[in-house]
Scaffold this motif. Structure first.
Motif, PDB file in Angstrom:
ATOM      1  N   ALA A  46      10.343  11.911  12.010  1.00 43.35           N
ATOM      2  CA  ALA A  46       9.680  11.231  11.921  1.00 43.35           C
ATOM      3  C   ALA A  46       9.352   9.715  10.981  1.00 43.35           C
ATOM      4  O   ALA A  46       9.075   8.657  11.282  1.00 43.35           O
ATOM      5  N   ALA A  47       9.976   9.750  10.414  1.00 39.94           N
ATOM      6  CA  ALA A  47      10.529   8.155   9.343  1.00 39.94           C
ATOM      7  C   ALA A  47      11.353   7.591   9.805  1.00 39.94           C
ATOM      8  O   ALA A  47      11.085   6.595   9.603  1.00 39.94           O
ATOM      9  N   ALA A  48      12.684   8.276  10.514  1.00 39.41           N
ATOM     10  CA  ALA A  48      13.787   7.011  10.987  1.00 39.41           C
ATOM     11  C   ALA A  48      12.728   6.166  12.228  1.00 39.41           C
ATOM     12  O   ALA A  48      13.124   5.638  12.403  1.00 39.41           O
ATOM     13  N   LYS A  49      12.177   7.069  12.427  1.00 42.68           N
ATOM     14  CA  LYS A  49      11.121   6.196  13.721  1.00 42.68           C
ATOM     15  C   LYS A  49      10.192   5.149  12.986  1.00 42.68           C
ATOM     16  O   LYS A  49       9.788   4.003  13.682  1.00 42.68           O
TER      17      LYS A  49
ATOM     18  N   ASN B 264       0.848  -1.013  -0.039  1.00 46.80           N
ATOM     19  CA  ASN B 264      -0.190  -0.221  -0.316  1.00 46.80           C
ATOM     20  C   ASN B 264       1.117   1.232  -0.038  1.00 46.80           C
ATOM     21  O   ASN B 264       1.943   1.716   0.734  1.00 46.80           O
ATOM     22  N   ALA B 265       0.815   1.318  -1.046  1.00 51.34           N
ATOM     23  CA  ALA B 265       1.040   3.553  -0.878  1.00 51.34           C
ATOM     24  C   ALA B 265       0.512   4.863  -0.955  1.00 51.34           C
ATOM     25  O   ALA B 265      -0.809   4.130  -1.434  1.00 51.34           O
ATOM     26  N   GLU B 266       0.476   5.752  -0.877  1.00 49.53           N
ATOM     27  CA  GLU B 266      -0.089   6.484  -1.361  1.00 49.53           C
ATOM     28  C   GLU B 266       0.798   8.132  -0.712  1.00 49.53           C
ATOM     29  O   GLU B 266       2.396   8.391  -0.838  1.00 49.53           O
ATOM     30  N   GLY B 267       0.669   9.920  -1.537  1.00 50.22           N
ATOM     31  CA  GLY B 267       1.194  10.326  -2.166  1.00 50.22           C
ATOM     32  C   GLY B 267       0.455  10.696  -3.019  1.00 50.22           C
ATOM     33  O   GLY B 267      -0.352  11.617  -4.131  1.00 50.22           O
ATOM     34  N   SER B 268       1.975  11.335  -3.884  1.00 48.17           N
ATOM     35  CA  SER B 268       1.308  12.329  -5.081  1.00 48.17           C
ATOM     36  C   SER B 268       1.005  12.260  -6.413  1.00 48.17           C
ATOM     37  O   SER B 268       0.880  11.163  -6.689  1.00 48.17           O
ATOM     38  N   SER B 269       0.522  13.229  -6.595  1.00 47.40           N
ATOM     39  CA  SER B 269      -0.846  12.787  -7.433  1.00 47.40           C
ATOM     40  C   SER B 269       0.112  13.491  -9.355  1.00 47.40           C
ATOM     41  O   SER B 269      -1.181  12.997  -9.522  1.00 47.40           O
TER      42      SER B 269
ATOM     43  N   GLY C 292      14.230  -2.149   8.470  1.00 44.31           N
ATOM     44  CA  GLY C 292      12.870  -1.598   9.564  1.00 44.31           C
ATOM     45  C   GLY C 292      11.648  -2.181   8.356  1.00 44.31           C
ATOM     46  O   GLY C 292      10.069  -1.771   9.496  1.00 44.31           O
ATOM     47  N   LEU C 293      11.323  -2.065   7.229  1.00 42.87           N
ATOM     48  CA  LEU C 293       9.577  -2.924   6.840  1.00 42.87           C
ATOM     49  C   LEU C 293       9.739  -4.150   7.310  1.00 42.87           C
ATOM     50  O   LEU C 293      10.552  -4.750   7.398  1.00 42.87           O
ATOM     51  N   ASP C 294       8.221  -3.723   7.602  1.00 38.19           N
ATOM     52  CA  ASP C 294       8.076  -5.200   7.986  1.00 38.19           C
ATOM     53  C   ASP C 294       8.119  -6.450   6.950  1.00 38.19           C
ATOM     54  O   ASP C 294       8.272  -6.299   5.743  1.00 38.19           O
ATOM     55  N   PRO C 295       9.340  -7.522   7.255  1.00 39.37           N
ATOM     56  CA  PRO C 295      10.153  -8.236   6.112  1.00 39.37           C
ATOM     57  C   PRO C 295       9.094  -8.887   5.274  1.00 39.37           C
ATOM     58  O   PRO C 295       9.755  -9.219   4.442  1.00 39.37           O
ATOM     59  N   ALA C 296       7.746  -9.618   5.131  1.00 41.55           N
ATOM     60  CA  ALA C 296       7.297 -10.002   4.750  1.00 41.55           C
ATOM     61  C   ALA C 296       6.813  -9.307   3.791  1.00 41.55           C
ATOM     62  O   ALA C 296       6.373  -9.514   2.526  1.00 41.55           O
ATOM     63  N   LYS C 297       6.512  -7.681   3.922  1.00 37.83           N
ATOM     64  CA  LYS C 297       6.473  -6.548   2.742  1.00 37.83           C
ATOM     65  C   LYS C 297       7.846  -6.497   1.491  1.00 37.83           C
ATOM     66  O   LYS C 297       7.887  -5.645   0.617  1.00 37.83           O
ATOM     67  N   THR C 298       9.293  -6.391   2.196  1.00 40.09           N
ATOM     68  CA  THR C 298      10.641  -6.106   2.401  1.00 40.09           C
ATOM     69  C   THR C 298      10.661  -6.326   0.489  1.00 40.09           C
ATOM     70  O   THR C 298      11.350  -5.668  -0.155  1.00 40.09           O
TER      71      THR C 298
ATOM     72  N   LYS D 159       2.509  12.193   5.510  1.00 38.82           N
ATOM     73  CA  LYS D 159       1.897  11.889   6.889  1.00 38.82           C
ATOM     74  C   LYS D 159       2.078  10.022   7.275  1.00 38.82           C
ATOM     75  O   LYS D 159       1.391   9.436   8.154  1.00 38.82           O
ATOM     76  N   GLN D 160       1.198   9.754   6.094  1.00 41.03           N
ATOM     77  CA  GLN D 160       0.158   8.149   5.995  1.00 41.03           C
ATOM     78  C   GLN D 160       1.078   7.596   6.304  1.00 41.03           C
ATOM     79  O   GLN D 160       1.708   6.161   6.998  1.00 41.03           O
ATOM     80  N   PHE D 161       2.750   8.092   5.373  1.00 37.45           N
ATOM     81  CA  PHE D 161       4.045   6.583   5.670  1.00 37.45           C
ATOM     82  C   PHE D 161       4.744   7.253   6.816  1.00 37.45           C
ATOM     83  O   PHE D 161       4.898   6.093   7.453  1.00 37.45           O
ATOM     84  N   THR D 162       5.207   8.018   7.200  1.00 32.04           N
ATOM     85  CA  THR D 162       5.660   8.438   8.461  1.00 32.04           C
ATOM     86  C   THR D 162       4.320   7.860   9.766  1.00 32.04           C
ATOM     87  O   THR D 162       5.499   7.551  10.874  1.00 32.04           O
ATOM     88  N   GLY D 163       3.445   7.561   9.380  1.00 31.87           N
ATOM     89  CA  GLY D 163       2.417   7.210  10.507  1.00 31.87           C
ATOM     90  C   GLY D 163       2.513   5.459  10.698  1.00 31.87           C
ATOM     91  O   GLY D 163       1.987   4.800  11.571  1.00 31.87           O
ATOM     92  N   GLY D 164       3.120   5.006   9.443  1.00 27.84           N
ATOM     93  CA  GLY D 164       3.083   3.828   9.232  1.00 27.84           C
ATOM     94  C   GLY D 164       2.014   3.029   8.510  1.00 27.84           C
ATOM     95  O   GLY D 164       1.345   2.159   8.995  1.00 27.84           O
ATOM     96  N   GLN D 165       1.126   3.728   8.119  1.00 29.94           N
ATOM     97  CA  GLN D 165       0.181   3.418   7.623  1.00 29.94           C
ATOM     98  C   GLN D 165       0.199   3.004   6.052  1.00 29.94           C
ATOM     99  O   GLN D 165      -0.472   1.984   5.667  1.00 29.94           O
ATOM    100  N   VAL D 166       1.112   3.471   5.382  1.00 34.63           N
ATOM    101  CA  VAL D 166       1.621   2.773   4.071  1.00 34.63           C
ATOM    102  C   VAL D 166       3.094   2.089   4.061  1.00 34.63           C
ATOM    103  O   VAL D 166       3.742   2.438   4.583  1.00 34.63           O
TER     104      VAL D 166
END
Length: 366
Positions: free
Chosen positions: A112-115, A48-53, A317-323, A87-94
Motif C-alpha cells: 500500500a505504501a509503494a502504491k 503534513n504528518a500523522e501517527g505515533s503519539s 514519488g512524493l509531490d516534488p514541491a514537497k520533497t 493509514k493516512q500515509f498509505t491513503g495519500g493524506q499526509v
C-alpha cells in the motif's frame, strides 16, 4: 520549552548499539552527522504528518526549532497513533507518517505504501527511541519489581490486586495494599501496544499467548486514546497501571516498575534501556532501516522494553514541491544539535554513526 533552551545534553545514547546493528545503505553518498541549515528553496511550504503519539513531545520540539531556521515553512503533526498514521500515509493524506512499528508486508502495508509512493518503496527511518514504562499509581508504594510473567498476568486479568502473592513474592518486605489493579490500555491502534505485546510474547510466552498487534489483546481493563490518555488515566486513578512511553511517565510523575527479565531487577534509566538495543538486528535492506529488537534478553542491568519510532517516507514519488522541504526537515531532525536535546524529554539522541545512516537515506530521497 524549545530545543534551543534544551541545549546540548550529555548522557548515554539509547540507540548506541544501532551503530553496530542498523542496516547499511545501498546509496554511496557520504553523509555526515546532518546539518539543520537549509537553503531558501527548502524553507517554504507545508508538510503534513500523522501517527505515533510516542514521539509527540519530541517531534513538537523539533518542529519548533525547525521554524526558527525555516520561518516560511509549516510542519503539522497530528499524534493520532501509529495505526492511524500509517493509514493516512498509505491513503495519500499526509506526506510522512510516524510509527512505532515498521511497515508490515503481511498486513499489506508495504504494498500500500509503494502504491502511495507512485510504485516506489517507502522507507522506515529510525528517528526517535525510548523505553516503554510499566507505570502505576499506588500511593505509599515507591518501588515495585515485576517480571514479564507477572506483567502478562496483570494485563490479562489473572493478577487482580496489588498484594497478590505473585507480586508480593517479588517485592520482599514492601507493604503492598489490597487495592484492586485497574488496567488502562491504548484504545487506538498503537505501535506502543504492539511493541509491549511483542515483549510479553517473547519474554513470557506461557502467560501471553495472544498474537501481538496494534490493538490491545489482553481482554481486560479500560481503553484510553493515545499516550496522553492512558497516562492521564493512571495519574487520576488509585491502583491503576498501564504501559506508556517513559517521557509520558516522567511528565505525569507516575511510578515506574523495575523489570526482572531473569537477570535481576532493573530500574528504567537511559543507560539500562540502552543496553537492550545491543541485541537489535537489521531487518531491512538498503536505506530501509528497520530493526528487530530482542525482548528476551536476560543480561544483567538491561531494561528490556524499548521501542523505536520510525518516520515512514517515500523513497521517490512524493509531490516534488514537497520533497525538498521534507528532506530539509528530516535533516534537521537527525542533526546532532537537535538530537542532543531529546534526552531531557525522556528520549535518546541518535549516535553519530546512526545519524550517518539516516542522513544517507535522507540524501537518497528523490
Amino acid at each position: 520549552m524549545t530545543m534551543k533552551r534544551l541545549g546540548r545534553l550529555t548522557g548515554v545514547a539509547l540507540l548506541g548499539a544501532l551503530a553496530l546493528t542498523a542496516c547499511g545503505s545501498d546509496d554511496n553518498t557520504t553523509a555526515g552527522s546532518g546539518s539543520s541549515s537549509s537553503s531558501s528553496s527548502d524553507c517554504s511550504g507545508t508538510l503534513n504528518a500523522e501517527g505515533s503519539s510516542a514521539q509527540k513531545n519530541a517531534i513538537e520540539e523539533v518542529i519548533s526549532s525547525f521554524s526558527d531556521t525555516c520561518a516560511d515553512a509549516t510542519v503539522n503533526y497530528n499524534p493520532t497513533g501509529s495505526g492511524a498514521g500509517v493509514k493516512q500515509f498509505t491513503g495519500g493524506q499526509v506526506d510522512f507518517a510516524g510509527s512505532d512499528s515498521a511497515l508490515k508486508a503481511d498486513a499489506g502495508e508495504v504494498d500500500a505504501a509503494a502504491k502511495r509512493c507512485a510504485g516506489n518503496p517507502a522507507w522506515n527511518l529510525p528517528m526517535v527511541a525510548g523505553p516503554i514504562a510499566v507505570s502505576y499509581n499506588v500511593p505509599g508504594v515507591d518501588a515495585v519489581t515485576l517480571t514479564p510473567s507477572v506483567i502478562a498476568q496483570i494485563f490479562t486479568g489473572k493478577v487482580k490486586t496489588w498484594n497478590d502473592p505473585a507480586i508480593a513474592k517479588l517485592n520482599g518486605d514492601a507493604k503492598l495494599p489490597s487495592t484492586a489493579i485497574k488496567v488502562f490500555y491504548r484504545s487506538d491502534e498503537s505501535g506502543t501496544t504492539e511493541n509491549f505485546e511483542k515483549y510479553l510474547a517473547g519474554a513470557a510466552p506461557s502467560d501471553w499467548t495472544i498474537e501481538p498487534g496494534k490493538a490491545f489483546g489482553g481482554g481486560v481493563g479500560e481503553g484510553r486514546e493515545k499516550s496522553a490518555g492512558v497516562s492521564d488515566a493512571v495519574k487520576s486513578t488509585e491502583g491503576a497501571i498501564t504501559y506508556v512511553e517513559w517521557s509520558y511517565a516522567k511528565d505525569n510523575k507516575l511510578g515506574v516498575a523495575k523489570v526482572d527479565n531473569g537477570g535481576g531487577a532493573v530500574e528504567l534509566t537511559g543507560e539500562t534501556a540502552g543496553k537492550a538495543v545491543t541485541a537489535a538486528k537489521p531487518d531491512g535492506e538498503g536505506n530501509d532501516l528497520r530493526l528487530k529488537l530482542d525482548y528476551t534478553t536476560k543480561d544483567a542491568g538491561t531494561y528490556p522494553i524499548v521501542l523505536v519510532t520510525y518516520e515512514i517516507v517515500c523513497s521517490k514519488g512524493l509531490d516534488p514541491a514537497k520533497t525538498s522541504l521534507e528532506k530539509a526537515f528530516l535533516k534537521h531532525f537527525a542533526s546532532s544539535d537537535v538530537q542532543s536535546g531529546l534526552e531531557e524529554l525522556g528520549y535518546a539522541p541518535l549516535p553519530a554513526e546512526v545519524q550517518t545512516k539516516v542522513n544517507t537515506a535522507i540524501d537518497a530521497i528523490s
